[in-house]
Design an enzyme around this catalytic site. Structure first.
Site, PDB file in Angstrom:
ATOM      1  N   HIS A   1      16.697   0.152  -7.348  1.00  0.00           N
ATOM      2  CA  HIS A   1      15.488  -0.096  -6.548  1.00  0.00           C
ATOM      3  C   HIS A   1      15.227  -1.487  -7.042  1.00  0.00           C
ATOM      4  O   HIS A   1      14.296  -2.018  -5.989  1.00  0.00           O
ATOM      5  CB  HIS A   1      14.312   0.963  -7.337  1.00  0.00           C
ATOM      6  CG  HIS A   1      14.030   0.429  -8.612  1.00  0.00           C
ATOM      7  ND1 HIS A   1      14.552   0.847  -9.796  1.00  0.00           N
ATOM      8  CD2 HIS A   1      12.916  -0.488  -9.075  1.00  0.00           C
ATOM      9  CE1 HIS A   1      13.955   0.492 -10.803  1.00  0.00           C
ATOM     10  NE2 HIS A   1      13.135  -0.408 -10.462  1.00  0.00           N
TER      11      HIS A   1
ATOM     12  N   LYS B   1       5.130  -9.766 -39.349  1.00  0.00           N
ATOM     13  CA  LYS B   1       4.477  -8.630 -39.751  1.00  0.00           C
ATOM     14  C   LYS B   1       4.187  -7.653 -38.758  1.00  0.00           C
ATOM     15  O   LYS B   1       3.846  -6.546 -38.957  1.00  0.00           O
ATOM     16  CB  LYS B   1       3.152  -8.926 -40.279  1.00  0.00           C
ATOM     17  CG  LYS B   1       2.111  -9.547 -39.253  1.00  0.00           C
ATOM     18  CD  LYS B   1       0.924  -9.868 -39.839  1.00  0.00           C
ATOM     19  CE  LYS B   1      -0.288 -10.297 -38.779  1.00  0.00           C
ATOM     20  NZ  LYS B   1      -1.604 -10.434 -39.456  1.00  0.00           N
TER      21      LYS B   1
ATOM     22  N   ASP C   1       8.161  -3.129  -8.157  1.00  0.00           N
ATOM     23  CA  ASP C   1       8.465  -1.888  -8.077  1.00  0.00           C
ATOM     24  C   ASP C   1       8.548  -1.688  -6.447  1.00  0.00           C
ATOM     25  O   ASP C   1       8.330  -0.474  -6.054  1.00  0.00           O
ATOM     26  CB  ASP C   1       7.598  -0.856  -8.667  1.00  0.00           C
ATOM     27  CG  ASP C   1       8.172  -0.473 -10.071  1.00  0.00           C
ATOM     28  OD1 ASP C   1       9.335  -0.801 -10.456  1.00  0.00           O
ATOM     29  OD2 ASP C   1       7.581  -0.104 -10.790  1.00  0.00           O
TER      30      ASP C   1
ATOM     31  N   GLN D   1       0.775  -1.186  -0.034  1.00  0.00           N
ATOM     32  CA  GLN D   1      -0.011  -0.178   0.105  1.00  0.00           C
ATOM     33  C   GLN D   1       0.885   1.219  -0.071  1.00  0.00           C
ATOM     34  O   GLN D   1       0.479   2.452  -0.474  1.00  0.00           O
ATOM     35  CB  GLN D   1      -1.061   0.020   1.126  1.00  0.00           C
ATOM     36  CG  GLN D   1      -1.954  -1.011   1.202  1.00  0.00           C
ATOM     37  CD  GLN D   1      -2.996  -0.872   0.035  1.00  0.00           C
ATOM     38  OE1 GLN D   1      -3.623   0.372  -0.034  1.00  0.00           O
ATOM     39  NE2 GLN D   1      -3.370  -1.911  -0.701  1.00  0.00           N
TER      40      GLN D   1
END
Length: 505
Positions: A132, A282, A106, A37
């Site tokens: 990090h 492609k 993260d 959080q």
């Protein structure tokens, strides 16, 4: 999923980028912790929010998006796996681990995201070489231990092998495997899922690049799984796919890359270097759109001249406050801002809110930092006095800012080194001066199991000749006209002495 897995329901989030996304119950257990959080209070684009008022999104929603895309990609390649490759079968454990890695990649970001690890920490503690990603692994360990999630993860079928220290990232990063051959022969149950998750977060082990297979969480037959969250080969991963789309949305820019087409045409193919995630031939222009979008984001937003000047101001404020702010960690121990990552209990408390703490402080020690932030709120910003491009032979390095500030100060009697800030910027397509699409594997419709390369010269004659550029910007910390004029004169003289290609703004 394990037979005795808890009956916790999945959860659906209404995401502005991907629509309604459904996440696994174990991911919800991780999300509903203080350590995760915390990401609600760390701006995705750091100080860019002071220039782009829409860029108010945080690391929290980006992490949800990466977890979702990681799940989408791994499920798509599982669906399209060839019967010719039975050894690389993706199971439910693999899918869950990939999603957790995307969710937690993260966790270790500090205040204002990359401002903390790319601007503040290299000056505050250059010896630490803070990354990090390493902090994300440490925070994941802390999250699991603090919230007693290890048993919950086992209930969902994840495996923690006996005799391995899954919380020791130093061992994982620094020690070479003693017996790689025996590991390759090990059954799937012998692989440690937490190690696998951490390896996907960190990427290639720096100290293990000479090994034929540097990972321990999965065998070489599943090498392609390591390309989903943090792809160190071509740079095409779901982390970029989410933040390109999310940042463009909040910045009001166009995102040309089509992630749905990528998912539709991605599959596993055999290459001369092993099995990799490949894309239909492609789709080569969609790949160029991905990397061009990256360059455009840097050119227009990530390296915006005013936004970078603001981030330098925030960095100066954090540096001035660092010796005096103490954050309480485990056992009541106190840590400076630059020491907080040594204790994840302290680091959990470190978010963008640190600026408000400084701004609303009253102690004399924090007056210099308070003054900088007060000027920021009044829009009394550091002034850019010039931008230049170094020539190939000048030897400019990213670590030379302090040296160049001293050189500028020597060229004027009115200003000191502290009155200059030099910002050195590299912008590229994601692979330094190389064409990143040259590292992407493709397949043909008529031969979907074998990969091929499509080099730039095979695609078009009007592709860019160069894929990287370097800029040097000089700012003056004083805002009066006399100081700015003196700084401009010093800058122009400095450019002539250095034989830079351009000077002035």
């Amino acid at each position: 999923m394990a037979k005795n897995a808890p009956s916790t329901p999945t959860k659906i989030f209404n995401d502005p980028i991907h629509g309604h996304i459904e996440l696994h119950p174990l991911l919800i257990r991780i999300i509903d912790t203080p350590e995760f959080q915390r990401l609600r209070y760390i701006k995705q684009l750091g100080g860019k929010y002071y220039v782009f008022p829409g860029a108010s999104h945080n690391r929290f929603e980006h992490s949800l998006g990466v977890a979702y895309l990681a799940g989408c990609l791994v499920k798509e390649i599982k669906k399209k796996q060839s019967e010719k490759m039975p050894d690389d079968t993706i199971d439910e454990r693999d899918i869950l681990c990939v999603q957790i890695a995307g969710l937690c990649h993260d966790l270790g970001h500090g205040p204002f995201s990359h401002l903390f690890d790319q601007r503040f920490m290299p000056i505050a503690d250059p010896e630490k070489k803070f990354k990090h990603e390493q902090a994300s692994v440490a925070m994941l360990d802390h999250l699991i231990e603090s919230n007693n999630l290890k048993d919950v993860m086992k209930e969902y079928g994840l495996v923690f092998t006996e005799g391995k220290d899954e919380t020791s990232t130093d061992k994982e990063q620094g020690e070479a495997s003693e017996d790689k051959a025996s590991q390759d022969e090990a059954s799937e149950e012998q692989y440690d899922d937490l190690i696998f998750i951490k390896e996907m977060i960190i990427g290639y082990h720096k100290d293990k690049k000479d090994l034929d297979w540097p990972y321990e969480g999965r065998g070489k037959e599943k090498s392609f799984l390591y390309e989903i969250v943090a792809n160190k080969i071509s740079g095409i991963d779901v982390d970029k796919m989410d933040y390109f789309a999310r940042d463009c949305h909040h910045l009001g820019m166009q995102n040309n890359f089509d992630v749905k087409r990528f998912l539709a045409f991605a599959r596993i193919c055999q290459t001369k270097d092993g099995k990799h995630i490949c894309i239909r031939d492609k789709e080569v222009w969609n790949m160029y759109d991905l990397f061009y979008t990256r360059y455009c984001l840097h050119q227009r937003a990530y390296q915006h001249k005013v936004a970078n000047g603001i981030e330098i101001m925030i960095t100066d404020a954090l540096l001035a406050a660092d010796p005096y702010i103490k954050i309480e960690g485990s056992g009541g121990n106190l840590f400076k801002i630059s020491e907080s990552m040594n204790d994840m209990a302290a680091y959990t408390k470190l978010t963008d809110n640190i600026l408000q703490e400084i701004l609303h402080s009253s102690g004399e020690d924090l007056e210099p930092a308070r003054k900088i932030l007060s000027n920021l709120e009044k829009r009394q910003l550091y002034k850019i006095v010039g931008q230049t491009e170094p020539t190939a032979s000048t030897g400019i390095t990213m670590k030379g800012s302090s040296e160049y500030e001293a050189e500028l100060a020597d060229l004027t009697l009115k200003l000191t080194k502290e009155d200059f800030r030099v910002d050195i910027i590299c912008m590229n397509y994601g692979k330094k001066d190389q064409n990143p699409v040259d590292s992407v594997w493709f397949y043909e419709k008529s031969n979907p199991d074998d990969a091929k390369e499509i080099l730039g010269k095979q695609v078009s004659r009007i592709l860019p000749r160069f894929f990287e550029e370097q800029l040097i910007r000089v700012y003056c910390t004083k805002t009066d006209d006399e100081s700015i004029e003196a700084a401009k004169e010093a800058f122009n003289t400095w450019c002539r002495k250095k034989n830079f290609t351009k000077s002035g703004w």
